[in-house]
Design a protein around this motif. Structure first.
Motif, PDB file in Angstrom:
ATOM      1  N   UNK A 211      30.980  44.374  31.575  1.00 50.17           N
ATOM      2  CA  UNK A 211      29.566  43.988  31.506  1.00 50.17           C
ATOM      3  C   UNK A 211      28.711  45.085  30.895  1.00 50.17           C
ATOM      4  N   UNK A 212      27.667  44.671  30.177  1.00 47.81           N
ATOM      5  CA  UNK A 212      26.669  45.629  29.718  1.00 47.81           C
ATOM      6  C   UNK A 212      25.887  46.127  30.938  1.00 47.81           C
ATOM      7  N   UNK A 213      25.496  47.410  30.960  1.00 53.01           N
ATOM      8  CA  UNK A 213      24.847  47.972  32.151  1.00 53.01           C
ATOM      9  C   UNK A 213      23.524  47.330  32.541  1.00 53.01           C
ATOM     10  N   UNK A 214      22.893  46.561  31.642  1.00 55.09           N
ATOM     11  CA  UNK A 214      21.656  45.884  32.058  1.00 55.09           C
ATOM     12  C   UNK A 214      21.919  44.815  33.114  1.00 55.09           C
ATOM     13  N   UNK A 215      23.214  44.476  33.306  1.00 54.74           N
ATOM     14  CA  UNK A 215      23.580  43.496  34.331  1.00 54.74           C
ATOM     15  C   UNK A 215      24.357  44.148  35.475  1.00 54.74           C
ATOM     16  N   UNK A 216      24.122  45.415  35.688  1.00 54.24           N
ATOM     17  CA  UNK A 216      24.825  46.164  36.739  1.00 54.24           C
ATOM     18  C   UNK A 216      24.705  45.472  38.101  1.00 54.24           C
ATOM     19  N   UNK A 217      23.542  44.882  38.374  1.00 54.23           N
ATOM     20  CA  UNK A 217      23.316  44.283  39.681  1.00 54.23           C
ATOM     21  C   UNK A 217      24.200  43.067  39.943  1.00 54.23           C
ATOM     22  N   UNK A 218      24.793  42.503  38.871  1.00 48.33           N
ATOM     23  CA  UNK A 218      25.638  41.312  39.020  1.00 48.33           C
ATOM     24  C   UNK A 218      27.077  41.647  39.403  1.00 48.33           C
ATOM     25  N   UNK A 219      27.472  42.910  39.291  1.00 45.51           N
ATOM     26  CA  UNK A 219      28.882  43.266  39.457  1.00 45.51           C
ATOM     27  C   UNK A 219      29.459  42.815  40.800  1.00 45.51           C
ATOM     28  N   UNK A 220      28.818  43.116  41.950  1.00 42.92           N
ATOM     29  CA  UNK A 220      29.432  42.683  43.224  1.00 42.92           C
ATOM     30  C   UNK A 220      29.577  41.168  43.338  1.00 42.92           C
ATOM     31  N   UNK A 221      28.525  40.427  42.965  1.00 46.27           N
ATOM     32  CA  UNK A 221      28.582  38.973  43.086  1.00 46.27           C
ATOM     33  C   UNK A 221      29.563  38.366  42.097  1.00 46.27           C
ATOM     34  N   UNK A 222      29.600  38.884  40.869  1.00 47.80           N
ATOM     35  CA  UNK A 222      30.536  38.366  39.880  1.00 47.80           C
ATOM     36  C   UNK A 222      31.971  38.664  40.293  1.00 47.80           C
ATOM     37  N   UNK A 223      32.211  39.832  40.851  1.00 50.09           N
ATOM     38  CA  UNK A 223      33.541  40.178  41.370  1.00 50.09           C
ATOM     39  C   UNK A 223      33.991  39.145  42.395  1.00 50.09           C
ATOM     40  N   UNK A 224      33.108  38.810  43.310  1.00 52.00           N
ATOM     41  CA  UNK A 224      33.433  37.817  44.348  1.00 52.00           C
ATOM     42  C   UNK A 224      33.730  36.448  43.735  1.00 52.00           C
ATOM     43  N   UNK A 225      32.894  36.011  42.796  1.00 50.97           N
ATOM     44  CA  UNK A 225      33.076  34.686  42.205  1.00 50.97           C
ATOM     45  C   UNK A 225      34.373  34.600  41.391  1.00 50.97           C
ATOM     46  N   UNK A 226      34.694  35.661  40.654  1.00 51.75           N
ATOM     47  CA  UNK A 226      35.928  35.645  39.864  1.00 51.75           C
ATOM     48  C   UNK A 226      37.165  35.648  40.753  1.00 51.75           C
ATOM     49  N   UNK A 227      37.128  36.388  41.843  1.00 52.40           N
ATOM     50  CA  UNK A 227      38.276  36.424  42.751  1.00 52.40           C
ATOM     51  C   UNK A 227      38.541  35.061  43.376  1.00 52.40           C
ATOM     52  N   UNK A 228      37.506  34.247  43.520  1.00 53.99           N
ATOM     53  CA  UNK A 228      37.681  32.911  44.084  1.00 53.99           C
ATOM     54  C   UNK A 228      38.318  31.952  43.083  1.00 53.99           C
ATOM     55  N   UNK A 229      38.254  32.295  41.784  1.00 56.50           N
ATOM     56  CA  UNK A 229      38.666  31.343  40.745  1.00 56.50           C
ATOM     57  C   UNK A 229      39.903  31.764  39.947  1.00 56.50           C
ATOM     58  N   UNK A 230      40.275  33.039  40.037  1.00 51.14           N
ATOM     59  CA  UNK A 230      41.370  33.554  39.210  1.00 51.14           C
ATOM     60  C   UNK A 230      42.509  34.015  40.115  1.00 51.14           C
ATOM     61  N   UNK A 231      43.745  33.604  39.859  1.00 48.80           N
ATOM     62  CA  UNK A 231      44.867  34.042  40.694  1.00 48.80           C
ATOM     63  C   UNK A 231      45.101  35.547  40.580  1.00 48.80           C
TER      64      UNK A 231
END
Length: 238
Positions: A211-231
């Protein structure tokens, strides 16, 4: 009749304005991606990212770019991130501002192919010996990290996998470093003048969203969402 038509036009305009306003109010995330847009891997990752970002309140678009252009767009903030880069990318590009999201989204074998059936390259010493005219994909930090500075100078950086395969088949290079997934896709889609042969496997790559650093705040939530969808271990690009 005039009143009825006017009323219909007004109602239609109101609905369109409402829909446009709702869409305009939704923030959008755009990823650059080196995977070909018609490939199964691009389509699968695109669907996963759309779902993940929708859960976070974002529209999502993934745009194909050549390997080097893709990562440059992400680094310079032209895009909001890169769809899939090797774990070692940031170590080999310390000037990059990107932030790795620590979920393996995809994996594939990085291989060597040749137009000569008897060529075998089994280790980095043979890869860097200079014995073969070598090609590799521009913008691939994992590949570049395997090559010595001397080898990097005489190896040929290629813009796309298709160009690399065509040059290899035509005998313009002796060996090509490329992912197994790219070879399988190209061989299924594109006739070659001469056959090419697997000459060795270097290692298995693990790819991550950056991610580009302007979206740093999304990292924890995106990590959670990807773990729910990717084996675990990511989608296999094979």
């Amino acid at each position: 009749m005039f009143i009825t038509r006017s009323l219909r036009w007004w109602l239609a305009s109101l609905v369109l304005a409402y829909m446009a306003g709702g869409h305009a109010g939704t923030p959008r995330i755009t990823f650059s991606c080196w995977l070909p847009p018609h490939s199964a891997h691009f389509i699968k990752l695109d669907a996963i990212y759309r779902e993940a970002f929708a859960a976070l309140g974002y529209d999502f678009v993934m745009q194909h770019r050549p390997t080097l252009r893709s990562i440059q767009d992400a680094n310079h903030g032209v895009s909001d991130g890169e769809c899939a880069r090797d774990f070692h990318y940031l170590a080999s590009a310390p000037e990059s501002p990107l932030i790795r999201v620590n979920v393996v989204v995809a994996s594939a074998d990085l291989q060597i192919w040749s137009y000569q059936p008897d060529v075998r390259i089994d280790n980095l010493s043979e890869l860097n010996s200079g014995k073969y005219r070598l090609g590799y994909m521009q913008g691939s930090a994992a590949t570049k990290s395997l090559l010595t500075p001397e080898r990097q100078r005489d190896a040929q950086g290629l813009v796309t996998s298709e160009i690399g395969i065509k040059m290899l088949s035509a005998g313009r290079i002796d060996a090509l470093i490329i992912s197994e997934a790219s070879v399988k896709r190209i061989l299924a889609e594109m006739p070659l003048p001469n056959p090419i042969y697997h000459a060795g496997t270097l290692f298995r790559q693990s790819a991550y969203v950056h991610l580009h650093p302007r979206h740093r705040q999304l990292v924890p939530a995106l990590t959670r969402e990807l773990r729910q969808r990717i084996p675990e271990g990511g989608i296999s690009l094979e």
